[in-house]
Scaffold this motif. Structure first.
Motif, PDB file in Angstrom:
ATOM      1  N   GLU A 229     -37.844  77.048   7.578  1.00  0.00           N
ATOM      2  CA  GLU A 229     -38.505  75.742   7.635  1.00  0.00           C
ATOM      3  C   GLU A 229     -38.195  75.026   8.943  1.00  0.00           C
ATOM      4  O   GLU A 229     -39.063  74.361   9.517  1.00  0.00           O
ATOM      5  CB  GLU A 229     -38.054  74.877   6.457  1.00  0.00           C
ATOM      6  CG  GLU A 229     -38.631  75.306   5.117  1.00  0.00           C
ATOM      7  CD  GLU A 229     -38.112  74.432   3.989  1.00  0.00           C
ATOM      8  OE1 GLU A 229     -37.139  73.678   4.227  1.00  0.00           O
ATOM      9  OE2 GLU A 229     -38.672  74.504   2.881  1.00  0.00           O
ATOM     10  N   ALA A 230     -36.958  75.148   9.406  1.00  0.00           N
ATOM     11  CA  ALA A 230     -36.574  74.481  10.658  1.00  0.00           C
ATOM     12  C   ALA A 230     -37.388  75.020  11.826  1.00  0.00           C
ATOM     13  O   ALA A 230     -37.840  74.256  12.690  1.00  0.00           O
ATOM     14  CB  ALA A 230     -35.084  74.659  10.909  1.00  0.00           C
ATOM     15  N   ARG A 231     -37.554  76.377  11.835  1.00  0.00           N
ATOM     16  CA  ARG A 231     -38.347  76.957  12.918  1.00  0.00           C
ATOM     17  C   ARG A 231     -39.799  76.487  12.840  1.00  0.00           C
ATOM     18  O   ARG A 231     -40.408  76.115  13.846  1.00  0.00           O
ATOM     19  CB  ARG A 231     -38.282  78.486  12.844  1.00  0.00           C
ATOM     20  CG  ARG A 231     -36.931  79.070  13.238  1.00  0.00           C
ATOM     21  CD  ARG A 231     -37.032  80.587  13.417  1.00  0.00           C
ATOM     22  NE  ARG A 231     -37.397  81.260  12.171  1.00  0.00           N
ATOM     23  CZ  ARG A 231     -36.534  81.723  11.288  1.00  0.00           C
ATOM     24  NH1 ARG A 231     -35.230  81.578  11.504  1.00  0.00           N
ATOM     25  NH2 ARG A 231     -36.940  82.329  10.197  1.00  0.00           N
ATOM     26  N   ILE A 232     -40.358  76.503  11.644  1.00  0.00           N
ATOM     27  CA  ILE A 232     -41.761  76.094  11.477  1.00  0.00           C
ATOM     28  C   ILE A 232     -41.932  74.603  11.784  1.00  0.00           C
ATOM     29  O   ILE A 232     -42.901  74.194  12.440  1.00  0.00           O
ATOM     30  CB  ILE A 232     -42.232  76.409  10.042  1.00  0.00           C
ATOM     31  CG1 ILE A 232     -42.229  77.917   9.812  1.00  0.00           C
ATOM     32  CG2 ILE A 232     -43.609  75.832   9.792  1.00  0.00           C
ATOM     33  CD1 ILE A 232     -42.508  78.320   8.375  1.00  0.00           C
ATOM     34  N   GLU A 233     -40.972  73.796  11.318  1.00  0.00           N
ATOM     35  CA  GLU A 233     -41.071  72.353  11.547  1.00  0.00           C
ATOM     36  C   GLU A 233     -40.991  72.034  13.034  1.00  0.00           C
ATOM     37  O   GLU A 233     -41.719  71.163  13.537  1.00  0.00           O
ATOM     38  CB  GLU A 233     -39.947  71.637  10.796  1.00  0.00           C
ATOM     39  CG  GLU A 233     -39.998  70.119  10.943  1.00  0.00           C
ATOM     40  CD  GLU A 233     -38.902  69.433  10.177  1.00  0.00           C
ATOM     41  OE1 GLU A 233     -38.780  68.203  10.299  1.00  0.00           O
ATOM     42  OE2 GLU A 233     -38.160  70.129   9.446  1.00  0.00           O
ATOM     43  N   HIS A 234     -40.112  72.747  13.735  1.00  0.00           N
ATOM     44  CA  HIS A 234     -40.012  72.505  15.175  1.00  0.00           C
ATOM     45  C   HIS A 234     -41.323  72.835  15.870  1.00  0.00           C
ATOM     46  O   HIS A 234     -41.785  72.092  16.748  1.00  0.00           O
ATOM     47  CB  HIS A 234     -38.875  73.343  15.757  1.00  0.00           C
ATOM     48  CG  HIS A 234     -38.735  73.205  17.245  1.00  0.00           C
ATOM     49  ND1 HIS A 234     -38.184  72.092  17.835  1.00  0.00           N
ATOM     50  CD2 HIS A 234     -39.096  74.051  18.264  1.00  0.00           C
ATOM     51  CE1 HIS A 234     -38.209  72.237  19.153  1.00  0.00           C
ATOM     52  NE2 HIS A 234     -38.745  73.409  19.436  1.00  0.00           N
ATOM     53  N   GLN A 235     -41.932  73.939  15.480  1.00  0.00           N
ATOM     54  CA  GLN A 235     -43.209  74.315  16.075  1.00  0.00           C
ATOM     55  C   GLN A 235     -44.310  73.325  15.693  1.00  0.00           C
ATOM     56  O   GLN A 235     -45.221  73.058  16.486  1.00  0.00           O
ATOM     57  CB  GLN A 235     -43.596  75.727  15.627  1.00  0.00           C
ATOM     58  CG  GLN A 235     -42.644  76.817  16.132  1.00  0.00           C
ATOM     59  CD  GLN A 235     -42.936  78.167  15.514  1.00  0.00           C
ATOM     60  OE1 GLN A 235     -43.817  78.296  14.659  1.00  0.00           O
ATOM     61  NE2 GLN A 235     -42.182  79.183  15.918  1.00  0.00           N
ATOM     62  N   ALA A 236     -44.235  72.768  14.477  1.00  0.00           N
ATOM     63  CA  ALA A 236     -45.283  71.869  13.994  1.00  0.00           C
ATOM     64  C   ALA A 236     -45.244  70.518  14.683  1.00  0.00           C
ATOM     65  O   ALA A 236     -46.278  69.852  14.791  1.00  0.00           O
ATOM     66  CB  ALA A 236     -45.159  71.684  12.481  1.00  0.00           C
ATOM     67  N   VAL A 237     -44.068  70.078  15.142  1.00  0.00           N
ATOM     68  CA  VAL A 237     -43.952  68.736  15.710  1.00  0.00           C
ATOM     69  C   VAL A 237     -43.732  68.755  17.213  1.00  0.00           C
ATOM     70  O   VAL A 237     -43.504  67.699  17.816  1.00  0.00           O
ATOM     71  CB  VAL A 237     -42.805  67.957  15.024  1.00  0.00           C
ATOM     72  CG1 VAL A 237     -43.064  67.827  13.533  1.00  0.00           C
ATOM     73  CG2 VAL A 237     -41.456  68.620  15.291  1.00  0.00           C
TER      74      VAL A 237
ATOM     75  N   ARG B 135     -34.281  77.306   4.515  1.00  0.00           N
ATOM     76  CA  ARG B 135     -34.067  76.194   5.432  1.00  0.00           C
ATOM     77  C   ARG B 135     -34.208  76.617   6.896  1.00  0.00           C
ATOM     78  O   ARG B 135     -34.779  75.898   7.717  1.00  0.00           O
ATOM     79  CB  ARG B 135     -32.688  75.588   5.203  1.00  0.00           C
ATOM     80  CG  ARG B 135     -32.657  74.491   4.143  1.00  0.00           C
ATOM     81  CD  ARG B 135     -33.560  73.341   4.595  1.00  0.00           C
ATOM     82  NE  ARG B 135     -33.529  72.236   3.697  1.00  0.00           N
ATOM     83  CZ  ARG B 135     -32.628  71.252   3.738  1.00  0.00           C
ATOM     84  NH1 ARG B 135     -31.658  71.284   4.633  1.00  0.00           N
ATOM     85  NH2 ARG B 135     -32.686  70.262   2.899  1.00  0.00           N
TER      86      ARG B 135
ATOM     87  N   GLU C 118     -44.349  60.838  12.767  1.00  0.00           N
ATOM     88  CA  GLU C 118     -43.249  60.893  11.808  1.00  0.00           C
ATOM     89  C   GLU C 118     -42.032  60.124  12.336  1.00  0.00           C
ATOM     90  O   GLU C 118     -41.393  59.363  11.607  1.00  0.00           O
ATOM     91  CB  GLU C 118     -42.872  62.343  11.528  1.00  0.00           C
ATOM     92  CG  GLU C 118     -43.923  63.116  10.744  1.00  0.00           C
ATOM     93  CD  GLU C 118     -43.507  64.550  10.511  1.00  0.00           C
ATOM     94  OE1 GLU C 118     -42.455  64.959  11.049  1.00  0.00           O
ATOM     95  OE2 GLU C 118     -44.247  65.277   9.815  1.00  0.00           O
TER      96      GLU C 118
ATOM     97  N   GLY D 152     -45.326  64.935  15.226  1.00  0.00           N
ATOM     98  CA  GLY D 152     -43.909  64.609  15.335  1.00  0.00           C
ATOM     99  C   GLY D 152     -43.675  63.172  15.757  1.00  0.00           C
ATOM    100  O   GLY D 152     -42.750  62.506  15.270  1.00  0.00           O
TER     101      GLY D 152
END
Length: 791
Positions: A346-354, A343, A369, A366
């Protein structure tokens, strides 16, 4: 259910019966009425004909008693409501009404016949007989026998209806009820009640299939019980976090590994609700998973935060499925996995992705979404306003100062807008110089308008982009949910359309979406297709319009005007596609195709005139003024053999707004080559003497709007336009520029331009833009010596 099927069958049969009876009775009624009317009409005609003969003598002799007797006899007929007998000579006039006839008897239908008497010399019309009669009844056209036949037919249909209901109940409803009762007993009570077939038909086959299914269920249940016993033996030996819970959520069993990881003891967790070990914020999710289960469906996944015995929090993934217990109940069998580290990653990757790396706002992914989430969770009172924001002339900043300065401008813009963006539901940089924010609430429309005005006002001051100060404005498009769109894609697209509408209106402002913009978008898409096809198939070609010396009428040159010769739509003018071509940056490709064809065809035109007499002028968009274009012009001049001083490059005042070193360099390179520079449509844009001082031009073309207004019927408008033209002429003379009056359509306009001191003219007075073939024919027929006479 059985009662519902029987009722539906009865309703369907009743509807069919009603339709048949209505059609039958309706048809018979129409036939009866038609027959009755025909019989009544024939009888009344005969009655009238007979009585006019009987009335001839009494009316001629003024025998009123006889006339009244005949009228009483006629009135005794059952359908006759009133009798009127009037004579044309004398005073014989009899009007009798049937007993009980009211004042409305005169509104009944009537039959009129003339009363004729044969005199010694000829037949003479001596009076008129008029009979008022009642309309025949609906069924008066039928005999008693026919009515009895009809009644018998109706009774027969009703008996057939009752018989069909009885047969349906015996043959279908009873077997179906037996099968349904067996199914309900199996489902609700767990008692497997078999069905005994009572016939040898499809229902017997269905009953046998049902009995076979019950046998198979019993076999599968026994196998399941054996599998469950084997699973119980392995439950505590598996190195995984396993636990079981009742459908009420109470933990019934846990594996040894579950206790090892969580730190609890078995006797402290058995019988307690599993939700007690979950953080409070996730307890609704924990409870929901029990209501969503379906036996036999694939295992469901749930992600929760579990509280360990020492107070630490674990992110866990629970994969569980509903299974039957030995005693016939249902439990949830669950496998729990620690995903805490996963988790965090994923949070780090999701933040970078959006997140947009440059501004720290959401990026397009982002934003989309978040917008999807906002639309999904919007209730019937919620309104969303999407503001699509684009920085005006941002490309010029990149081209003039470099992309690093452009990046600094974007950061400075976001920093200044930070208080505005913070109040929005969503704020994102979609890419390049495009931003979007979402305003939510009942008053989203007014809030969006206020927010847009705040953004526009915030751009009044220059932005510090690195070491320089940059001035910019923004164009804002606004679309509303659910007024304008119901999905994220539609909402963003329509806000984008509104933004482009504001661009076309002059930038630095806001526009709300309107449905008409969709049609313009479709038209724009078709234009883009036409442009692409035109470039691929070489449909673009120059049309030539002569430029004439006002003092002599001699042709001194031609302007090559852009046209698109579409195979289906015909010849299209630039007004229909040039704006789209500039926005899609295809104007350079079009301009090159036009220039190449104009230079290749120009020698054929020049050969019809005196050597060195004719020039060719070609329009250039500001987007075309690059070093590459200047080199392309030089190359095509060499290939065509056209002398550089023969070519005039026409630019518009929009070039002044693109005051970039590359533009000035391209113009200087063209002048060095020997080309003439002309300023087209002078006076309609951002005219400034400082621009004329920095951009040296050889020719100034006075816009056709001034030429047309100079002869306006309103003397005030005409006088003001003439003074404007005189002012432009004075400036041009001081700048040592030649002048061309565009849009000259009348001899009066040509004379006025000549009187003011303008040397040349161009317009419909001399010729419309023509293809090469028409141009050559024009020179042969109307200007064989190179002079156009329009006196």
């Amino acid at each position: 259910m059985i009662r519902s099927i029987e009722n539906r069958f009865r309703n369907v049969v009743s509807i069919v019966l009603a339709v048949v009876l209505l059609l039958l009775l309706g048809g018979l009624t129409i036939i009866s009425m038609q027959r009755a009317r025909e019989q009544s009409a024939n009888r009344l005609a005969s009655l009238a004909e007979m009585n006019v003969l009987a009335l001839a003598k009494p009316v001629w002799d003024f025998d009123r008693p006889s006339v009244e007797a005949i009228a009483q006899r006629i009135l005794s007929e059952p359908d006759i409501a009133r009798v009127e007998i009037s004579g044309k000579v004398g005073s014989v006039a009899v009007r009798l009404s049937a007993p009980g006839a009211g004042e409305d008897v005169l509104h009944l239908p009537s039959v009129t016949r003339p009363i004729v008497y044969k005199t010694l010399s000829a037949y003479e019309e001596i009076g008129v007989l008029r009979l008022y009669f009642h309309r025949p009844g609906l069924l008066s056209g039928f005999s008693h026998t026919e009515l009895l036949t009809l009644l018998s037919f109706v009774i027969g249909i009703l008996m057939l209806f009752a018989a069909s209901i009885a047969v349906h109940r015996r043959l279908i409803i009873r077997p179906l009820r037996a099968l349904t009762e067996a199914m309900e007993a199996t489902q609700r009570l767990g008692y497997r009640q078999r069905v005994t077939p009572r016939s040898n038909d499809e229902f017997a086959m269905l009953a046998q299939s049902f009995n076979d299914m019950l046998d198979k269920l019993e076999q599968e249940e026994q196998a399941l019980q054996q599998a469950h016993r084997r699973a119980s033996d392995l439950y505590n030996l598996t190195p995984a976090m396993l636990f079981s819970s009742t459908m009420s959520g109470a933990i019934s069993a846990v594996s040894d590994y579950w206790l090892l990881v969580t730190g609890y003891r078995r006797n402290t967790v058995i019988g307690r609700a599993f939700s007690e070990f979950v953080v409070e914020a996730d307890r609704d999710i924990c409870s929901q998973r029990l209501t969503d289960y379906r036996i036999g469906e694939p295992a469901q996944n749930t992600t929760l935060r579990l509280i360990k015995a020492n107070g630490d929090i674990l992110d866990v993934l629970i994969v569980e499925t509903a299974v039957s217990t030995i005693n016939g109940g249902v439990e949830m069998l669950s496998v729990m996995t620690d995903i805490t580290e996963l988790r965090r990653s994923e949070a780090r990757i999701e933040h970078q992705a959006v997140t947009d790396y440059l501004t720290g706002l959401l990026n397009r992914v982002g934003f989309e979404e978040g917008l999807d989430h906002a639309i999904t969770n919007a209730d019937h009172t919620t309104r969303l306003a999407c503001l699509y924001i684009d920085l005006d002339r941002f490309k010029s900043v990149n081209d003039s100062y470099g992309h690093s300065t452009g990046d600094e401008l974007l950061r400075a813009f976001c920093a200044r807008m930070e208080p505005i963006f913070a109040r929005a539901r969503l704020a994102a940089r979609l890419g390049g110089d495009e931003f979007a924010i979402v305003i939510a609430g009942k008053d989203a429309i007014d809030d969006a308008r206020r927010t847009a005005m705040q953004i526009l006002s915030a751009c009044d001051e220059d932005f510090a982009a690195g070491d320089i100060m940059v001035s910019t404005s923004v164009s804002i498009g606004i679309a509303l949910y659910p007024n304008d769109a119901l999905t994220r894609r539609e909402l963003l697209r329509r806000a984008d359309l509104a933004m482009y509408q504001q661009k076309r209106l002059g930038r630095d402002g806001l526009s709300f979406f309107h449905p008409n913009m969709l049609q313009r978008a479709r038209e724009r898409a078709m234009i883009e297709i036409d442009i692409a096809d035109g470039l691929a198939n070489s449909w673009f070609e120059p049309f030539f319009q002569p430029i004439v010396a006002l003092d002599s009428g001699r042709i001194i040159g031609f302007e090559a005007l852009m046209r698109l010769r579409h195979p289906q739509k015909g010849v299209l003018s630039p007004a229909s596609f040039v704006e789209v071509a500039e926005e899609t940056l295809l104007i350079d490709d079009i301009g090159r195709q036009i220039l190449e064809k104009a230079l290749a065809r120009f020698p054929m035109i020049a050969a019809k005139l005196h050597p060195g007499q004719c020039r060719i002028a070609v329009n250039f968009s500001p987007l075309q003024l690059t070093a590459e274009t200047a080199e392309f012009v030089s190359e095509k001049l060499r290939e065509s053999g056209v002398a550089p001083e023969t070519l005039t490059i026409e630019i518009t005042e929009a070039v002044f707004l693109e005051d970039r070193p590359s533009v000035r360099s391209a113009l200087e390179q063209l002048r060095t080559e020997g080309c003439i520079i002309a300023l087209d449509d002078f006076g309609t844009g951002f005219s400034s003497l400082s621009y004329l001082n920095r951009f040296h031009v050889d020719v100034i073309k006075i816009d056709k709007s001034f030429t047309s207004a100079s002869t306006d019927p309103d003397p005030q408008i005409g006088a003001r336009s003439q003074r404007l033209i005189e002012g432009i002429a004075a400036i041009s003379q001081k700048m040592e520029c030649h002048m061309i009056a565009e849009g000259v359509e009348t001899a009066e306009q040509a004379a006025l331009a000549r009187r003011i001191g303008i040397q040349y003219a161009q317009g419909f007075l001399y010729a419309r833009p023509m293809s090469l073939a028409d141009t050559l024919l024009f020179l042969e027929r109307e200007a064989p010596d190179g002079i156009v006479r329009r006196d």
